[in-house]
Scaffold this active site. Structure first.
Site, PDB file in Angstrom:
ATOM      1  N   SER A 172       0.840  -1.201   0.000  1.00  0.00           N
ATOM      2  CA  SER A 172       0.000   0.000   0.000  1.00  0.00           C
ATOM      3  C   SER A 172       0.873   1.249   0.000  1.00  0.00           C
ATOM      4  CB  SER A 172      -0.924  -0.018   1.222  1.00  0.00           C
ATOM      5  OG  SER A 172      -1.784  -1.136   1.186  1.00  0.00           O
ATOM      6  N   GLY A 195       0.484   9.453   3.619  1.00  0.00           N
ATOM      7  CA  GLY A 195       0.556   9.742   5.046  1.00  0.00           C
ATOM      8  C   GLY A 195       1.771  10.580   5.395  1.00  0.00           C
ATOM      9  N   ALA A 204       0.963   3.927  -1.751  1.00  0.00           N
ATOM     10  CA  ALA A 204       0.299   5.230  -1.843  1.00  0.00           C
ATOM     11  C   ALA A 204      -0.214   5.679  -0.489  1.00  0.00           C
ATOM     12  CB  ALA A 204      -0.853   5.164  -2.841  1.00  0.00           C
ATOM     13  N   ASP A 205      -0.709   4.751   0.315  1.00  0.00           N
ATOM     14  CA  ASP A 205      -1.184   5.122   1.648  1.00  0.00           C
ATOM     15  C   ASP A 205      -0.041   5.656   2.498  1.00  0.00           C
ATOM     16  OD1 ASP A 205      -3.963   4.506   1.554  1.00  0.00           O
ATOM     17  OD2 ASP A 205      -3.478   2.386   1.597  1.00  0.00           O
ATOM     18  N   TYR A 206       1.080   4.968   2.471  1.00  0.00           N
ATOM     19  CA  TYR A 206       2.195   5.381   3.324  1.00  0.00           C
ATOM     20  C   TYR A 206       2.850   6.666   2.814  1.00  0.00           C
ATOM     21  CZ  TYR A 206       1.570   0.995   5.731  1.00  0.00           C
ATOM     22  OH  TYR A 206       1.036  -0.040   6.470  1.00  0.00           O
TER      23      TYR A 206
END
Length: 394
Positions: free
Chosen positions: A167, A174, A169-171
């Protein structure tokens, strides 16, 4: 002391990007209050590896550390008012609802900034708060595709893939979100005015693709999948060793190639024949074949040792089992074991980055649902907790 001591964060987000951002703030001292629905909490509690205990997935435990939990139904008027009052007593709010959702509930930035001018609001979504795609749902897998990463990943003649099925893109979003929060918090301290950070998953991916955009604008080149090597420099990629394991070797300059050819594989003739990147790219099959013949003649540990002795960048392609056994990870403290009251010891990545004087720490893993509800009424009734509505800090 930690750098963000004294700041209060309201975390309305779910799954990964928002929770990861707020957990980073919590590791470095912020008080993070996670706002969850009373009926089962945020869906991320059930995302990832299950532990056999309801609402205690390992992903949730790792990415919601250093938080307390308060349950509010943000569709209910009474709980909406409680959220407004919490916002008056907070410095930062993190959310990742579909654009327009907070406004629909009477909790949009205009409303919250009337209550607390200094509030910094981080809004994370798949496509951002503006543009023709803003109302589309988005997750990391979609962001990798739309942002350009997936087109680059995979073997040259194979289908597009997501690197590591991770993931990213999430990290990345963030982390960019935390950077935006800290920048905006600095402005709030100087001017007394908060602002909104608009962080889109696809843009965090697009931003990290090195020269992809300027190269296309310059010469129209559409970069594609490059497999285990790269088309820009040579030799630079993944090579199999004699024991079946793999290493990464990165000769990103002519000097590094010269060291590899002369010191490591004992082919000074190749160093003389192909001194420049353009020379090697023109004969990349020959160069890569020679390097792989060398790696296949040795076990992985010997390849790493020989390259390291020759001052050539090289590292093993580690599995998580390899990482747990790696002495460098241990020496750096890259993982830490935290005791959970129900699950026992859980190993998670440690705080990062490392600050020499005011390091972060993990006080606890993901909170029990609603474990801070008993403190809510006292907090809402304490006017001393109100943030200064708009005066500069100094």
């Amino acid at each position: 002391m930690r750098p963000l001591d004294g700041l209060r964060v309201l975390d309305l987000s779910s799954f990964l990007a928002g929770p990861y951002a707020s957990s980073l703030l919590g590791e470095f001292g912020a008080e993070v209050i996670k706002i969850e629905h009373p009926d089962g909490g945020e869906p991320g509690r059930r995302f990832g590896t299950a532990t056999g205990i309801d609402n205690l997935s390992l992903t949730f435990q790792s990415e919601n550390r250093c938080k307390v939990s308060v349950t509010l139904d943000l569709k209910a008027p009474d709980d909406q008012e409680k959220l407004r009052q919490l916002a008056r007593r907070s410095d930062i709010l993190v959310e990742n609802f579909r654009p327009g959702t907070l406004e629909k509930w009477g909790l949009g930035p205009e409303v919250l900034h009337r209550l607390n001018k200094r509030l910094v609001i981080l809004r994370i979504s798949g496509y951002g708060q503006t543009g023709p795609y803003k109302d589309r749902p988005g997750f990391a897998r979609i962001a990798h595709a739309v942002g350009g990463l997936t087109h680059l990943a995979g073997m040259e003649d194979g289908p597009p893939v997501t690197p590591g099925s991770s993931s990213l893109a999430d990290y990345f979003t963030g982390m960019y979100g935390v950077m935006g929060v800290l920048l905006a918090q600095r402005v709030a301290e100087l001017t007394g005015k908060g602002q909104v950070i608009d962080a889109a998953l696809f843009e965090s991916i697009f931003r990290i693709l090195d020269e992809l955009a300027p190269a296309y604008a310059w010469n129209g080149k559409v970069r594609g999948r490059e497999g285990r090597m790269t088309l820009q420099v040579c030799p630079h990629g993944h090579f199999q060793c004699g024991d079946g394991k793999w290493v990464a070797i990165a000769c990103t300059s002519d000097r590094m190639w010269d060291r590899l050819a002369r010191r490591v594989i004992d082919r000074p003739d190749l160093a003389d024949r192909f001194p420049h990147t353009a020379d090697r790219l023109a004969e990349r099959d020959l160069i890569e074949g020679v390097v792989e013949a060398f790696t296949m003649a040795h076990p992985m540990t010997d390849v790493v040792r020989l390259c390291t002795d020759g001052d050539v960048p090289c590292g093993p392609v580690n599995s998580i089992e390899d990482i747990f056994a790696d002495p460098h990870f241990k020496a750096r403290g890259s993982m830490i074991e935290i005791q959970h009251p129900e699950l026992g010891p859980i190993t998670v990545p440690a705080t990062f980055p490392h600050l020499s004087e005011t390091p972060g720490r993990i006080d606890h893993l993901g909170p029990e649902l609603g474990n801070w509800n008993k403190h809510l009424d006292a907090l809402l009734g304490d006017d001393s907790e109100l943030r200064d509505p708009g005066a500069p800090a100094g």
